[in-house]
Design an enzyme around this catalytic site. Structure first.
Site, short mmCIF file in Angstrom:
data_model
loop_
_atom_site.label_atom_id
_atom_site.label_comp_id
_atom_site.label_asym_id
_atom_site.label_seq_id
_atom_site.Cartn_x
_atom_site.Cartn_y
_atom_site.Cartn_z
N SER A 155 1.69 -3.36 0.99
CA SER A 155 0.00 -3.35 0.79
C SER A 155 -0.29 -3.76 -0.41
CB SER A 155 -0.55 -1.95 1.28
OG SER A 155 -1.81 -2.08 1.00
N TYR A 205 -1.28 7.63 0.30
CA TYR A 205 -0.89 6.22 0.95
C TYR A 205 -0.15 5.23 0.40
CZ TYR A 205 -1.46 1.88 3.51
OH TYR A 205 -0.83 0.63 4.19
N LYS A 211 4.06 3.71 -0.08
CA LYS A 211 4.38 2.39 -0.08
C LYS A 211 5.26 1.99 -1.44
CE LYS A 211 2.39 0.85 3.87
NZ LYS A 211 3.37 0.78 5.18
N ASN A 215 -12.16 0.93 7.64
CA ASN A 215 -12.23 -0.35 7.07
C ASN A 215 -13.56 -1.26 7.31
OD1 ASN A 215 -9.02 -0.30 7.83
ND2 ASN A 215 -9.63 -0.52 5.64
P1 NAD Z 1 -1.59 0.46 13.36
O1 NAD Z 1 -2.05 1.97 13.08
O2 NAD Z 1 -2.76 -0.25 14.16
O3 NAD Z 1 -0.15 0.46 13.87
C1 NAD Z 1 0.79 1.28 13.45
C2 NAD Z 1 1.46 1.48 14.52
O4 NAD Z 1 2.65 2.27 14.05
C3 NAD Z 1 0.88 2.15 15.82
O5 NAD Z 1 1.14 1.55 17.11
C4 NAD Z 1 1.31 3.44 15.85
O6 NAD Z 1 1.20 4.22 17.01
C5 NAD Z 1 2.90 3.42 15.11
N1 NAD Z 1 3.25 4.39 14.80
C6 NAD Z 1 3.13 5.13 13.63
N2 NAD Z 1 3.63 6.20 13.11
C7 NAD Z 1 4.82 6.04 13.94
C8 NAD Z 1 5.97 6.98 14.22
N3 NAD Z 1 6.52 7.73 13.31
N4 NAD Z 1 7.04 6.40 15.13
C9 NAD Z 1 6.66 5.40 15.91
N5 NAD Z 1 5.39 4.56 15.95
C10 NAD Z 1 4.53 4.87 14.96
O7 NAD Z 1 -1.73 -0.24 12.02
P2 NAD Z 1 -1.84 -1.76 11.51
O8 NAD Z 1 -2.96 -2.12 10.89
O9 NAD Z 1 -1.10 -2.35 12.64
O10 NAD Z 1 -0.51 -1.42 10.16
C11 NAD Z 1 0.75 -1.82 10.26
C12 NAD Z 1 1.48 -1.44 8.97
O11 NAD Z 1 0.89 -2.28 8.10
C13 NAD Z 1 1.44 -0.21 8.55
O12 NAD Z 1 2.68 0.11 7.71
C14 NAD Z 1 0.21 -0.28 7.49
O13 NAD Z 1 0.39 0.71 6.42
C15 NAD Z 1 0.61 -1.68 6.97
N6 NAD Z 1 -0.80 -2.25 6.43
C16 NAD Z 1 -1.96 -2.29 6.94
C17 NAD Z 1 -3.02 -2.96 6.36
C18 NAD Z 1 -4.41 -2.74 7.14
O14 NAD Z 1 -5.37 -2.87 6.65
N7 NAD Z 1 -4.31 -2.92 8.40
C19 NAD Z 1 -3.09 -3.25 5.26
C20 NAD Z 1 -1.77 -3.16 4.33
C21 NAD Z 1 -0.64 -2.59 4.96
C1 WQD Z 2 -13.66 -3.37 1.96
C2 WQD Z 2 -14.71 -3.39 1.24
C3 WQD Z 2 -15.67 -1.11 0.22
C4 WQD Z 2 -16.38 0.03 4.61
C5 WQD Z 2 -8.13 -0.74 2.37
C6 WQD Z 2 -7.08 0.16 2.00
C7 WQD Z 2 -5.79 -0.96 1.44
C8 WQD Z 2 -5.35 -1.38 2.82
C9 WQD Z 2 -6.72 -2.44 3.28
C10 WQD Z 2 -3.75 -0.59 3.97
C11 WQD Z 2 -14.66 -2.27 -0.16
C12 WQD Z 2 -16.61 -1.86 1.61
C13 WQD Z 2 -15.90 -0.58 3.44
C14 WQD Z 2 -18.00 0.47 4.59
C15 WQD Z 2 -18.27 -0.80 2.69
N1 WQD Z 2 -4.96 -0.95 3.82
N2 WQD Z 2 -17.08 -0.85 2.77
N3 WQD Z 2 -18.65 0.14 3.86
O1 WQD Z 2 -10.71 -0.35 0.51
O2 WQD Z 2 -10.32 -2.91 0.21
O3 WQD Z 2 -8.55 -1.47 1.37
O4 WQD Z 2 -7.69 -1.32 3.51
O5 WQD Z 2 -2.52 -0.92 3.40
O6 WQD Z 2 -4.70 -0.24 1.08
O7 WQD Z 2 -7.43 0.89 0.74
O8 WQD Z 2 -10.70 -1.97 2.60
O9 WQD Z 2 -12.06 -2.44 4.57
O10 WQD Z 2 -12.07 -0.18 3.47
O11 WQD Z 2 -13.19 -2.02 2.18
O12 WQD Z 2 -19.23 -1.00 2.01
O13 WQD Z 2 -18.18 1.17 5.71
O14 WQD Z 2 -15.74 -2.98 1.95
O15 WQD Z 2 -16.15 -0.22 -0.62
O16 WQD Z 2 -15.44 -2.95 -1.18
P1 WQD Z 2 -10.19 -1.85 1.13
P2 WQD Z 2 -11.97 -1.75 3.41
#
Ligand code: NAD
Ligand code: WQD
Length: 336
Positions: free
Chosen positions: A124, A148, A152, A198
């Site tokens: 991330s 979190y 990572k 988010n």
């Molecule tokens: P998500 O929660 O939709 O998907 C995660 C999946 O993993 C789910 O299906 C959940 O049931 C499964 N899971 C969780 N723990 C598990 C375990 N112990 N064993 C088996 N399955 C398990 O999340 P996503 O948005 O698809 O994110 C996927 C990956 O990408 C995550 O590692 C997350 O940290 C990373 N990521 C997500 C974002 C984002 O904003 N969505 C941003 C950066 C990184």
């Molecule tokens: C985006 C912008 C908020 C919600 C997070 C994690 C990051 C990654 C992606 C996993 C910011 C604003 C949000 C709301 C708002 N995830 N906001 N009202 O914080 O950039 O990133 O998700 O790895 O690690 O930190 O994403 O979508 O929460 O926020 O005003 O109800 O929207 O302040 O400026 P963020 P976000």
């Protein structure tokens, strides 16, 4: 190729299954459905015509995981499984170290047992902490503001140490910026449990009438309109980045990190306006105090992925909002 996908029923995982199947690969999903719904895999089948093979289990259960990986006959793994809610990680840090760090450790052991040494890992942009350089390149200093993000960082370090000890591994660390949007069919999308953390899913739920208004967390940042600026990337572009990363690993042993972002920053109010245009409604919002831990601005330098992976995001903000709205309006309660 035959690919084993942990967390394949989740938001990014389900879209990646579709793109891998479209590219002619076979996929097996390993998921415990703690944050997803099996219906997502039925929808993957409706889109692609192929139902991914499913192994239900927890990545921390080494025996079950090893058995599933061996049985799948996969030659590569994409590791999405993990917990991702920043605020929850501050309240329950041990759940995050347990699920994310221990889960990855078990996966690497299972891969070692099965002699599967190709891995694409979901990292991330949060690993850059508060950026000191924009756009953010992969060589930017790494730090974390919350548990979190710390998980990572620990996992990335674990992967680099593993590669140093055995250079036959092929590891791609993908640092996602802000994934949004949904498949153009409207059949799969983001389905957060409870109140979305988010921005985009929250905005989508306001648009569909599930939430009264959006809280805009702060309008006094040093940005053009005072609201936070982020690099939003369409989830299908992100999924395609995984296909490219796997292709690269076929000809290289390495452990490399890549930013997956567009390189463009949009503010919270840019998102509100673009979503209003997509859904044809005015979206009520209120300016609220800054959210603790938020950063003013971050966006990617995506040039390394373009040069090394031959990958570049194609979908613009309009498409992100239109696809997100199609998913939300045709599935107002998500998969439930
Ligand atoms: P998500 O929660 O939709 O998907 C995660 C999946 O993993 C789910 O299906 C959940 O049931 C499964 N899971 C969780 N723990 C598990 C375990 N112990 N064993 C088996 N399955 C398990 O999340 P996503 O948005 O698809 O994110 C996927 C990956 O990408 C995550 O590692 C997350 O940290 C990373 N990521 C997500 C974002 C984002 O904003 N969505 C941003 C950066 C990184
Ligand atoms: C985006 C912008 C908020 C919600 C997070 C994690 C990051 C990654 C992606 C996993 C910011 C604003 C949000 C709301 C708002 N995830 N906001 N009202 O914080 O950039 O990133 O998700 O790895 O690690 O930190 O994403 O979508 O929460 O926020 O005003 O109800 O929207 O302040 O400026 P963020 P976000």
């Amino acid at each position: 190729m035959n690919i084993f996908i942990t967390g394949g029923a989740g938001y990014i995982g389900s879209h990646t299954c579709v793109e891998l199947l479209n590219a002619g690969h076979q996929v097996a999903v390993f998921d415990n459905f703690c944050d997803s719904d099996p219906e997502a895999l039925a929808r993957v089948e409706r889109i692609s015509g192929v139902r991914p093979r499913l192994y239900q289990g927890d990545v921390r259960d080494l025996d079950v995981l090893t058995h599933a990986l061996r049985d799948s006959a996969a030659t590569a793994v994409i590791h999405f499984a993990g917990l991702k809610a920043v605020g929850d990680s501050v309240l329950h840090p041990l759940n995050y170290y347990d699920n994310n760090v221990l889960g990855t450790l078990c996966l690497l052991r299972a891969m070692g047992h099965c002699d599967v040494k190709q891995l694409v890992f979901s990292s991330s942009a949060t690993v850059y902490g508060d950026p000191i350089e924009l756009p953010i390149p992969e060589k930017h200093a790494l730090s974390a503001n919350n548990p979190y993000g710390q998980t990572k960082l620990v996992i990335e370090k674990m992967l680099r140490d593993l590669y140093s000890s055995d250079t036959s591994w092929r590891i791609s660390i993908l640092r996602y910026f802000n994934p949004v949007g949904a498949h153009s069919s409207g059949l799969i999308g983001e389905d957060p449990k409870g109140t979305p953390n988010n921005l985009m899913p929250f905005v989508a739920q306001v648009a569909v009438g599930r939430r009264e208004y959006l809280n805009v967390w702060g309008n006094d940042y040093a940005t053009p309109d005072g609201t936070g600026v982020r690099d939003y990337i369409h989830v299908v572009d992100l999924a395609l980045g995984h296909v490219k990363a796997l292709e690269r690993l076929q000809s290289r042993t390495e452990c490399e990190a890549f930013n997956l972002g567009t390189g463009i920053g949009y503010s919270v109010l840019d998102i509100v306006r673009a979503f209003e245009a997509a859904c044809g409604k005015e979206l009520p919002y209120r300016i609220a105090p800054r959210r603790s831990g938020d950063i003013a601005v971050y966006y990617a330098d995506p040039s390394k992925a373009k040069k090394w992976l031959n990958w570049e995001a194609q979908r613009d903000l309009k498409t992100m909002c239109e696809d997100s709205w199609r998913w939300q309006s045709t599935n107002p309660l998500g998969y439930g």
